[in-house]
Design an enzyme around this catalytic site. Sequence first.
Site, short mmCIF file in Angstrom:
data_model
loop_
_atom_site.label_atom_id
_atom_site.label_comp_id
_atom_site.label_asym_id
_atom_site.label_seq_id
_atom_site.Cartn_x
_atom_site.Cartn_y
_atom_site.Cartn_z
N SER A 95 34.15 12.47 63.18
CA SER A 95 33.14 12.45 62.11
C SER A 95 33.66 11.88 60.79
O SER A 95 32.88 11.49 59.94
CB SER A 95 32.60 13.86 61.87
N SER A 150 28.09 12.21 62.44
CA SER A 150 28.67 13.32 61.70
C SER A 150 27.66 14.45 61.55
O SER A 150 26.53 14.23 61.08
CB SER A 150 29.12 12.84 60.30
#
Length: 264
Positions: free
Chosen positions: A89, A225
């Site tokens: 992420s 993310s």
Amino acid sequence: MDFALLLVLAVALSGVIYLLDVVWLRPKRRERVERADANTQEGVDSATREKLLKEPWLVDYSRSFFPVLLVVLVVRSFIVEPFQIPSGSMRPTLEVGDFILVNKFAYGLRLPVVNTRFLEVDDPERGDVMVFRFPEEPSVNFIKRVVGLPGDQIRYEGKQLYINGEPVPKELMEESATQQPLFEERLGDVEHYIYNNPRDPGPQMREVEVPEGHYFTMGDNRDHSNDSRYWGFVPEDNIVGRAFAVWMHWDGGLPSFTDVRRIE
């Protein structure tokens, strides 16, 4: 498993046993030697003396491990703590398998386990890479970039981040058919790289205001993310510290120290 809690318990238990030996058990052992000496004309021999003074194994281990555990607790709680990056992420800033160092006093000193701040130092700034306890599951640590400060108006629309109504500057650095487009983004004085694919629809987020005592965070891998766009704000009480360096990379095989660097 809460390692901080286990460490605190280990320090407390070993410390109590060590203190108990100093104030009670050790004097008792010396008294036994003195009584044995008084009952013999020449005193007890060295082997008997050593046996009477010998510490129980639990006391021996506690005396040996207490100072080590105490130092680890102090360093880990108030100075610096290592973490490993488990997901992508924060790519390209941080890769899966990066081992990072987190400054534990950058945002104030906090008590271990309860995480209550007892000494204020600084507050997070826009652009910081911050480790925090995931609001929906505090036993899990997350790492994201601070985007919104208390009172900020944040919006994410059409792959563009807006702060207080102004688009955050970003410049295309690299694009290919096989990799995500690489951009350089500027958050205040912090310039950093992000992945942001215009061909990926991604999330849209209406404008929200960051409450007092909270922060809005996003991953640098914007299309992959799990961050504040999905679950909301990070409370100040959940902050762990500021990530400042990568000291090792290890995702299988031999660890690598060739990419030691500061985190921007």
